[in-house]
Design a protein around this motif. Sequence first.
Motif, PDB file in Angstrom:
ATOM      1  N   GLU A 276       0.960  -0.822  -0.014  1.00  0.00           N
ATOM      2  CA  GLU A 276       0.021  -0.084  -0.042  1.00  0.00           C
ATOM      3  C   GLU A 276       1.019   1.389  -0.097  1.00  0.00           C
ATOM      4  O   GLU A 276       1.773   1.379   0.622  1.00  0.00           O
ATOM      5  CB  GLU A 276      -0.932  -0.097   1.284  1.00  0.00           C
ATOM      6  N   LEU A 277       0.652   2.351  -0.691  1.00  0.00           N
ATOM      7  CA  LEU A 277       1.124   3.662  -0.959  1.00  0.00           C
ATOM      8  C   LEU A 277       1.381   4.362   0.496  1.00  0.00           C
ATOM      9  O   LEU A 277       2.184   4.932   0.759  1.00  0.00           O
ATOM     10  CB  LEU A 277       0.679   4.491  -1.991  1.00  0.00           C
ATOM     11  N   ARG A 278       0.234   4.075   1.279  1.00  0.00           N
ATOM     12  CA  ARG A 278       0.270   4.806   2.560  1.00  0.00           C
ATOM     13  C   ARG A 278       1.383   4.228   3.522  1.00  0.00           C
ATOM     14  O   ARG A 278       1.821   4.880   4.601  1.00  0.00           O
ATOM     15  CB  ARG A 278      -1.029   4.769   3.258  1.00  0.00           C
ATOM     16  N   ARG A 279       1.835   3.049   3.279  1.00  0.00           N
ATOM     17  CA  ARG A 279       3.069   2.616   3.885  1.00  0.00           C
ATOM     18  C   ARG A 279       4.271   3.123   3.582  1.00  0.00           C
ATOM     19  O   ARG A 279       5.423   2.843   4.070  1.00  0.00           O
ATOM     20  CB  ARG A 279       3.130   1.306   3.951  1.00  0.00           C
ATOM     21  N   VAL A 280       4.467   3.965   2.588  1.00  0.00           N
ATOM     22  CA  VAL A 280       5.676   4.474   2.054  1.00  0.00           C
ATOM     23  C   VAL A 280       6.432   5.323   2.938  1.00  0.00           C
ATOM     24  O   VAL A 280       5.695   6.325   3.450  1.00  0.00           O
ATOM     25  CB  VAL A 280       5.402   4.956   0.591  1.00  0.00           C
ATOM     26  N   HIS A 281       7.591   4.989   3.157  1.00  0.00           N
ATOM     27  CA  HIS A 281       8.390   5.990   4.155  1.00  0.00           C
ATOM     28  C   HIS A 281       8.907   7.028   3.223  1.00  0.00           C
ATOM     29  O   HIS A 281      10.079   6.809   2.835  1.00  0.00           O
ATOM     30  CB  HIS A 281       9.286   5.097   5.159  1.00  0.00           C
ATOM     31  N   TRP A 282       8.556   8.155   3.025  1.00  0.00           N
ATOM     32  CA  TRP A 282       9.241   9.234   2.046  1.00  0.00           C
ATOM     33  C   TRP A 282      10.625   9.689   2.535  1.00  0.00           C
ATOM     34  O   TRP A 282      11.204   9.817   1.690  1.00  0.00           O
ATOM     35  CB  TRP A 282       8.156  10.298   2.193  1.00  0.00           C
ATOM     36  N   PRO A 283      10.746   9.945   3.811  1.00  0.00           N
ATOM     37  CA  PRO A 283      11.997  10.414   3.900  1.00  0.00           C
ATOM     38  C   PRO A 283      13.301   9.459   3.728  1.00  0.00           C
ATOM     39  O   PRO A 283      14.214   9.869   3.183  1.00  0.00           O
ATOM     40  CB  PRO A 283      12.333  10.671   5.514  1.00  0.00           C
ATOM     41  N   SER A 284      13.073   8.242   3.776  1.00  0.00           N
ATOM     42  CA  SER A 284      13.929   6.977   3.558  1.00  0.00           C
ATOM     43  C   SER A 284      14.074   7.056   1.960  1.00  0.00           C
ATOM     44  O   SER A 284      15.016   6.596   1.511  1.00  0.00           O
ATOM     45  CB  SER A 284      13.337   5.830   4.254  1.00  0.00           C
ATOM     46  N   SER A 285      12.947   7.121   1.582  1.00  0.00           N
ATOM     47  CA  SER A 285      12.802   6.872  -0.023  1.00  0.00           C
ATOM     48  C   SER A 285      13.485   8.062  -0.900  1.00  0.00           C
ATOM     49  O   SER A 285      14.356   7.786  -1.632  1.00  0.00           O
ATOM     50  CB  SER A 285      11.286   6.892  -0.399  1.00  0.00           C
ATOM     51  N   ALA A 286      13.436   9.182  -0.175  1.00  0.00           N
ATOM     52  CA  ALA A 286      14.313  10.259  -0.680  1.00  0.00           C
ATOM     53  C   ALA A 286      15.635  10.266  -0.639  1.00  0.00           C
ATOM     54  O   ALA A 286      16.520  10.691  -1.410  1.00  0.00           O
ATOM     55  CB  ALA A 286      13.603  11.727  -0.222  1.00  0.00           C
ATOM     56  N   ARG A 287      16.074   9.671   0.548  1.00  0.00           N
ATOM     57  CA  ARG A 287      17.529   9.505   0.969  1.00  0.00           C
ATOM     58  C   ARG A 287      18.085   8.380   0.251  1.00  0.00           C
ATOM     59  O   ARG A 287      19.105   8.590  -0.276  1.00  0.00           O
ATOM     60  CB  ARG A 287      17.779   9.354   2.155  1.00  0.00           C
ATOM     61  N   LEU A 288      17.333   7.184  -0.144  1.00  0.00           N
ATOM     62  CA  LEU A 288      17.937   6.057  -0.802  1.00  0.00           C
ATOM     63  C   LEU A 288      17.833   6.171  -2.421  1.00  0.00           C
ATOM     64  O   LEU A 288      18.268   5.340  -2.943  1.00  0.00           O
ATOM     65  CB  LEU A 288      17.452   5.022  -0.251  1.00  0.00           C
ATOM     66  N   GLY A 289      16.694   7.027  -2.798  1.00  0.00           N
ATOM     67  CA  GLY A 289      16.562   7.224  -4.117  1.00  0.00           C
ATOM     68  C   GLY A 289      15.608   6.008  -4.766  1.00  0.00           C
ATOM     69  O   GLY A 289      15.456   5.828  -5.970  1.00  0.00           O
ATOM     70  N   GLU A 290      15.094   5.374  -3.702  1.00  0.00           N
ATOM     71  CA  GLU A 290      13.986   4.244  -4.339  1.00  0.00           C
ATOM     72  C   GLU A 290      12.721   4.145  -3.125  1.00  0.00           C
ATOM     73  O   GLU A 290      13.149   4.362  -2.004  1.00  0.00           O
ATOM     74  CB  GLU A 290      14.753   2.921  -4.463  1.00  0.00           C
ATOM     75  N   LEU A 291      11.976   3.643  -3.657  1.00  0.00           N
ATOM     76  CA  LEU A 291      10.663   3.605  -2.740  1.00  0.00           C
ATOM     77  C   LEU A 291      11.043   2.606  -1.578  1.00  0.00           C
ATOM     78  O   LEU A 291      11.390   1.435  -1.626  1.00  0.00           O
ATOM     79  CB  LEU A 291       9.467   3.156  -3.335  1.00  0.00           C
ATOM     80  N   MET A 292      10.568   3.044  -0.137  1.00  0.00           N
ATOM     81  CA  MET A 292      10.832   2.107   1.013  1.00  0.00           C
ATOM     82  C   MET A 292       9.648   2.042   1.722  1.00  0.00           C
ATOM     83  O   MET A 292       8.892   3.178   1.657  1.00  0.00           O
ATOM     84  CB  MET A 292      11.930   2.615   1.732  1.00  0.00           C
TER      85      MET A 292
END
Length: 421
Positions: free
Chosen positions: A209-225
């Motif tokens: 689910e997209l609501r489980r995406v952790h945006w700060p980690s995704s921005a830092r690593l460059g991929e969806l987390m």
Amino acid sequence: MREALSGLTIRGRTFLAAGITAIVCGMLLDQSSLSRIGILLVALPLVTAVVAAWGRYRLALVRHIEPHLTEAGQPAKVELTVANEGRIPTGTLLLEETVPYSLGGRPRFVVDRIGFGWRHKLGYQIRSEVRGRFDIGPMRVTVADPFGLVELNRAFHSTVPFTVTPRVIPLPSTPLTGNATSSGDSRPRAFLGGSAEDVTVREYRRGDELRRVHWPSSARLGELMVRREEQPWQARATVFLDNRRAGHCGQGAASSFEQAVIVAASVSVHLVSAGYSVRLVTSGGEINAGWHDREGQADAAALLEALAVLETVQHHRIDASWMGEAGQGGVTVAVLGAIDQEDVSVLRRVRHRTGAALAFSLAVDDWSAVPLAPEQRRPSGVPLLVQHGWKAVELGVGDSIATRWRQLGTRGAAASMEAAR
């Protein structure tokens, strides 16, 4: 043969002396019948001793203690299973168990003549008023012949450890901080806010689910987390026990250190049952390394076993190496003896690296064997602890641990509400 002769009983020695006397008298009086009686009296204990010495008794012993971990003052039952695995029957057996003095007297059992395949169960109770780890055994066996002329002493080599844990006082449920403690560092707001350092994440998988995406980690690593929401956040608590010898008074069970051990055991069991991962540290550093939670009863038992054998140390300073763990946080409950200004730096470090710092400060001079004048008593450590941000209560002889624990929770909650305002 020498062992067998030394095992002659009073009856056997009497037979031997009477036989020798009869032989001598028969020779002096020229009475051959009296000499023959004397030879028979001498031969009977000697032959019995030879048979007893060369007879291979094969006795087996199985010892079982239930429960193997017992609280001080509570009884435990020892069950003995004795069997004769040899083909030679034995006479009367006297079994004597070796038991430490603090567990009671030495149990003794008398067993009549036993044959091949004989098996019997015996039992007795032990109880200790003091904590510690003791060895039960070995069992000593005295084997007597059917005529009572010879007694041979044997002993089993096996022993069984028995651990007596400190007394545990039930503590009431009380808030340790003013807010919920659902995180390992008692700061759940960082978790709810999506802090990258507090949230465990993994790579995005198709179907997440997209609501489980952790945006700060995704921005830092460059991929969806995405967050690993299935992993619960575990509250942590550290129980610190001051076991410096110079900080306590009294001897044995009537000492402030024994009272401190009871407090630490009660707090540890209470926190484990409340869902905390608990670890135990002392003035010498961390013991029984690792965190213990309520996954099973054995976790709380591991803490109690460590406290059962804990002794005082000669250290004059508190070893604070256990505070080097990054992100330690959580709750710290300290059980302290006498403290002074030299301990301030460590107490300040603990307070700054923990979410909630609670302390029992023992009035150690109450346990002194000699009554002390007011000017001879050491000052209370509560003002010093409060000055550096701790929530502290004083515990003296006769004070209720449960009441003091409730006061600690009340003071912690009140302080947190005041800070929120």
